[in-house]
Design a protein around this motif. Structure first.
Motif, PDB file in Angstrom:
ATOM      1  N   GLN A  18       0.836  -1.194   0.000  1.00  0.00           N
ATOM      2  CA  GLN A  18       0.000   0.000   0.000  1.00  0.00           C
ATOM      3  C   GLN A  18       0.878   1.253   0.000  1.00  0.00           C
ATOM      4  O   GLN A  18       1.759   1.410   0.833  1.00  0.00           O
ATOM      5  N   GLY A  19       0.648   2.140  -1.005  1.00  0.00           N
ATOM      6  CA  GLY A  19       1.404   3.381  -1.079  1.00  0.00           C
ATOM      7  C   GLY A  19       2.724   3.260  -1.814  1.00  0.00           C
ATOM      8  O   GLY A  19       3.420   4.266  -2.006  1.00  0.00           O
ATOM      9  N   GLU A  41       1.167   5.675  -7.867  1.00  0.00           N
ATOM     10  CA  GLU A  41       1.066   5.129  -6.512  1.00  0.00           C
ATOM     11  C   GLU A  41       0.244   3.849  -6.562  1.00  0.00           C
ATOM     12  O   GLU A  41      -0.830   3.802  -7.172  1.00  0.00           O
ATOM     13  N   THR A  62      -1.518   0.153  -4.885  1.00  0.00           N
ATOM     14  CA  THR A  62      -2.247  -0.401  -3.750  1.00  0.00           C
ATOM     15  C   THR A  62      -2.068  -1.912  -3.745  1.00  0.00           C
ATOM     16  O   THR A  62      -1.476  -2.494  -4.670  1.00  0.00           O
ATOM     17  N   THR A  63      -2.621  -2.548  -2.759  1.00  0.00           N
ATOM     18  CA  THR A  63      -2.498  -4.009  -2.653  1.00  0.00           C
ATOM     19  C   THR A  63      -3.318  -4.738  -3.709  1.00  0.00           C
ATOM     20  O   THR A  63      -3.232  -5.960  -3.822  1.00  0.00           O
ATOM     21  N   ASP A  64      -4.111  -4.003  -4.491  1.00  0.00           N
ATOM     22  CA  ASP A  64      -4.867  -4.625  -5.583  1.00  0.00           C
ATOM     23  C   ASP A  64      -4.025  -4.815  -6.833  1.00  0.00           C
ATOM     24  O   ASP A  64      -4.461  -5.482  -7.776  1.00  0.00           O
ATOM     25  N   HIS A  65      -2.837  -4.193  -6.877  1.00  0.00           N
ATOM     26  CA  HIS A  65      -2.043  -4.172  -8.105  1.00  0.00           C
ATOM     27  C   HIS A  65      -0.932  -5.207  -8.065  1.00  0.00           C
ATOM     28  O   HIS A  65      -0.232  -5.344  -7.062  1.00  0.00           O
ATOM     29  N   ASP A 102      -7.379   1.318 -12.779  1.00  0.00           N
ATOM     30  CA  ASP A 102      -7.021   2.264 -11.713  1.00  0.00           C
ATOM     31  C   ASP A 102      -6.037   3.317 -12.189  1.00  0.00           C
ATOM     32  O   ASP A 102      -6.080   4.464 -11.728  1.00  0.00           O
TER      33      ASP A 102
END
Length: 804
Positions: free
Chosen positions: A292-293, A305, A307-310, A358
């Motif tokens: 994250q971040g 930037e 996230t944990t989805d990527h 995203d």
């Protein structure tokens, strides 16, 4: 998907079929070909020339005088302003008489006093899109390799003698997002074989496993990852044929390494990515979800930037690529690259779609991963790329590959009967015919009596059930060959209901009268909801309105028609006549669906007639709109059942409005918009009507009666009646008709007087009455008798007296 016709010929024999014919066959088989573009269309007279001398133009700083050899032993002088033109170059020359895109013809000219006999061309001037021109030649002329033959057709050297088919693919046909996929499809259509690329890679003694290790934490997102290492790569421009194939497919050439990965993406449908091994920063590849971040700078120099989805590719510590979407700038292949780490992987569509959406990045790679790639092509694509890197980048392929493989994909196996195929398609195919069609698609088939068991290759992930096989058989059998049949059982031809027929008559009549149809929102604001409504009901509010102006369902069509007039008036369209048929929504009970009723409304403003030559102008008034309505009622056969009565309503002029009755049932209103409302909307005199269309069209029409043309003369009597100013002409007409009996055939008003000579509170209305009998000639005595009854009834019922 853009498909090069010349490239496709390498996989399928297309002899005897033109690109246009092929496009028609592909379209008829179920994949729409949206167009066929001839890349060199309209261009002629462009050859390869050699710049033997270059000197500055004596009168222009930015121009050069070039002596160009066109291969025939003679030099021609050409003035060129390109900043990169130089002695010793082989260039594209449009000779005198040549034609360039846009029908631009080359002629002899003088530039600042110096003769110019042709033009040295840039790629853009030869029809290339600017975004597809390699960076080195994005500004200035194009320079051919030194071994290019002089005097030859420059467009052929650039491989522009080609046609490109544009395929409009639906999401289920991801298999055709590659040249091999299209080749399988075309081979099945033409009943020919597919020639697949022959891959043979020579390796050196060093092992790839000594240079890199691969670990995958996100196994669900990346079940298969293959890495190969190629050393001693020499970065250079790609061969012209390879660049041409990329540009034909809409991809810009960069250098031989990047271009080869893009070439394989187009050929196999398998995205690849090349890392600069020396810039990787470690000897490890780790595929994981981003923290994250966490941040990455991609090849487009944008910092993103995460996230944990990527899903990201890392060197064990920091991301070096946004998996399946775009590489990172920190490991980009550049001019100094000598060792390449080649990635070929299978990523699941959901993970790639999330990253692409995203970050607003939709690349050729992500588009293919999102729809699904063939897992069986991951390794062959890597081997094919390695082969091309040895041929066109001088690379040395290290032995073996480094892999992580947790992928479990089995081909779909479907069993179907020939009876079902024939039942669905309405055909009478034999088992052998259906089997042959499926085998043309390279499907493995096994027949047992009437059953066909099909093993579907993994490249066709869209085929999972029996109906998919039926579709494949149907489209390759030929939709044109399917018989046209009516559904079984009782069937009848469709037709309009009586209500629909009448509504169509209403629309045609109003459009014939000069009104334009409008379609307005069914939603309005609370302030306007009850304006001009025919029935007083509380408006129905939306649970989640998009705005205050569209928060409730309408009760009337008129407010929105006035908004249309306002909109047009603000744009200097002063004379406007519009109508609308649409539903209004009436509240029934709390939390229940509203009652929908169809209304008819119209609004007119400005000049109704304008004849400038004759100097005639007729502005709209009450009687123009009333005449339109009466014509409509006559068209529907209801005129005799319609009456008008004085009427007052908020938003309407109190003295120029009327309520409309059908057999004594109110069906709507007609009138002038109140002057205050006109001022608020910045409109001139405006007239409107709104009727209940359902009441109007459901009304019973009296049987049509024909009357013979009168054989006997009629007698006319004119009377001028003095009545109270509050007495309406409609009331007087009703009394006259009732008292006139059978002999009175027609009554109409022809004059109104309210001048100084009239007693205060009184007015004079003049009528013309026509009497006749179809069976005989009337005598004065007959007419006087009937006329006296009329006068007596008028005096008794309305107090009307003859004007002296």
């Amino acid at each position: 998907m853009y498909v090069s016709y010349k490239w496709l010929q390498e996989y399928v024999d297309l002899s005897g079929i033109t690109p246009e014919e092929l496009a028609e066959k592909i379209t008829k088989s179920g994949i729409e070909v949206e167009g066929v573009e001839t890349l060199d269309e309209g261009i002629k007279g462009v050859v390869v020339g050699y710049v033997s001398e270059k000197e500055k133009h004596p009168s222009a700083d930015k121009l050069n005088i070039c002596q160009v050899d066109l291969g025939n032993g003679e030099l021609v002088q050409i003035i060129c302003g390109a900043p990169n033109v130089d002695k010793g170059q082989k260039v594209a020359v449009a000779t005198v008489g040549a034609v360039l895109p846009g029908n631009f013809k080359i002629k002899k000219a003088k530039l600042r006093g110096e003769a110019s006999n042709g033009m040295i061309c840039s790629l853009q001037e030869l029809g290339f899109e600017s975004k597809l021109v390699a960076k080195d030649y994005s500004e200035g002329i194009y320079v051919f390799p030194a071994d290019t033959e002089l005097g030859t057709n420059a467009l052929e050297q650039l491989h522009r003698d080609d046609q490109v088919l544009e395929l409009g693919l639906t999401p289920n046909r991801a298999d055709c997002q590659s040249m091999l996929g299209v080749a399988y499809e075309v081979a099945a259509i033409l009943e020919k074989d597919v020639k697949l690329p022959q891959t043979k890679v020579e390796t050196v003694s060093e092992r790839a496993a000594d240079y890199i290790t691969v670990n995958v934490e996100a196994a669900d997102d990346n079940p298969l990852y293959v890495a190969k290492v190629i050393k001693n790569v020499k970065i250079a421009p790609s061969p012209l044929w390879l660049q041409a194939r990329l540009t034909a497919a809409g991809i810009r050439p960069h250098n031989n390494v990047v271009d080869i990965t893009n070439y394989i993406l187009l050929e196999y449908g398998q995205p690849l990515h090349a890392f600069d091994y020396d810039r990787l920063g470690s000897k490890e590849i780790l595929v994981r979800r981003a923290n994250q971040g966490e941040k990455i700078t991609t090849l487009d120099d944008a910092e993103r930037e995460l996230t944990t989805d990527h899903l990201v590719i890392t060197n064990g510590e920091v991301p070096v690529a946004l998996a399946g979407v775009m590489g990172g700038a920190n490991s980009e292949v550049g001019n100094e690259t000598t060792t390449v780490l080649l990635e070929s992987a299978y990523f699941t569509g959901g993970a790639i779609r999330k990253s692409s959406k995203d970050h607003g990045l939709r690349s050729e790679a992500s588009a293919r991963y999102e729809k699904g790639v063939d897992p069986q092509r991951v390794r062959p694509a890597a081997e094919r790329a390695a082969q091309l890197l040895t041929q066109y980048a001088g690379g040395e392929v290290l032995e073996g590959s480094v892999e992580v493989d947790t992928l479990k994909v089995e081909p779909a196996v479907i069993t179907i009967t020939i009876d079902k195929i024939n039942r669905v398609l309405g055909t009478s195919l034999l088992v052998s015919e259906a089997k042959d069609i499926l085998e043309r698609l390279q499907f493995t088939t096994v027949v047992e009596e009437n059953e066909i068991t099909v093993t579907v290759p993994t490249r066709r992930g869209d085929i999972t059930i029996e109906e998919d096989l039926v579709e494949e058989v149907g489209r390759l059998y030929g939709y044109d060959n399917l018989a046209s049949t009516l559904p079984g059982g009782t069937a009848s031809a469709g037709s309009l209901t009586p209500y629909q027929k009448k509504r169509r008559i209403v629309r045609q009549y109003l459009e014939g009268a000069g009104l334009y149809q409008a379609i307005t929102y069914s939603l309005t604001s609370e302030d306007k909801a009850q304006n001009y409504s025919l029935e007083a009901r509380d408006p129905i509010k939306l649970a989640m309105p998009m705005s205050e102006e569209r928060s409730v369902l309408r009760l009337s069509l008129t407010p929105h028609l006035l908004e249309v007039l306002k909109y047009n008036s603000a744009r200097q369209i002063d004379a406007t006549a519009i109508y609308e048929t649409g539903s209004v929504f009436l509240r029934t009970a709390e939390n229940e669906l509203p009652e929908e009723k169809e209304h008819l409304a119209a609004a007119i403003t400005g000049l109704w007639e304008l004849h400038q030559w004759q100097g005639e102008k007729k502005p709209v008034d009450f009687f123009v709109l009333k005449g339109i309505l009466e014509g409509l009622f006559s068209k529907l056969g209801l005129l005799e059942q319609i009456t008008f009565a004085k009427f007052e309503k908020d938003g309407l002029h109190p003295g120029r409005s009327a309520e409309v009755f059908l057999n004594e049932t109110s069906i709507g209103f007609i009138g002038q918009v109140h002057p205050n409302v006109e001022k608020e909307l910045d409109l001139k005199e405006t007239y409107v009507f709104e009727l209940s269309l359902e009441k109007l069209l459901h009304a019973e029409i009296k049987p049509l009666r024909y009357e013979a043309i009168p054989r006997y003369p009629s007698i006319t009597r004119d009377i001028a009646l003095v009545v109270d100013q509050t007495t309406t002409a409609q009331a007087l007409s009703t009394v006259i008709r009732e008292a006139g009996g059978k002999l009175l055939k027609d009554v109409h008003v022809f004059d109104l007087y309210e001048g100084d000579r009239m007693e205060e509170g009184k007015k004079s209305i003049a009528y013309s009455l026509k009497y006749f009998d179809p069976e005989r000639t009337l005598t004065d005595e007959d007419v006087v008798k009937a006329h006296d009854k009329v006068l007596k009834a008028l005096e008794e019922k309305t107090g009307a007296v003859l004007r002296g």
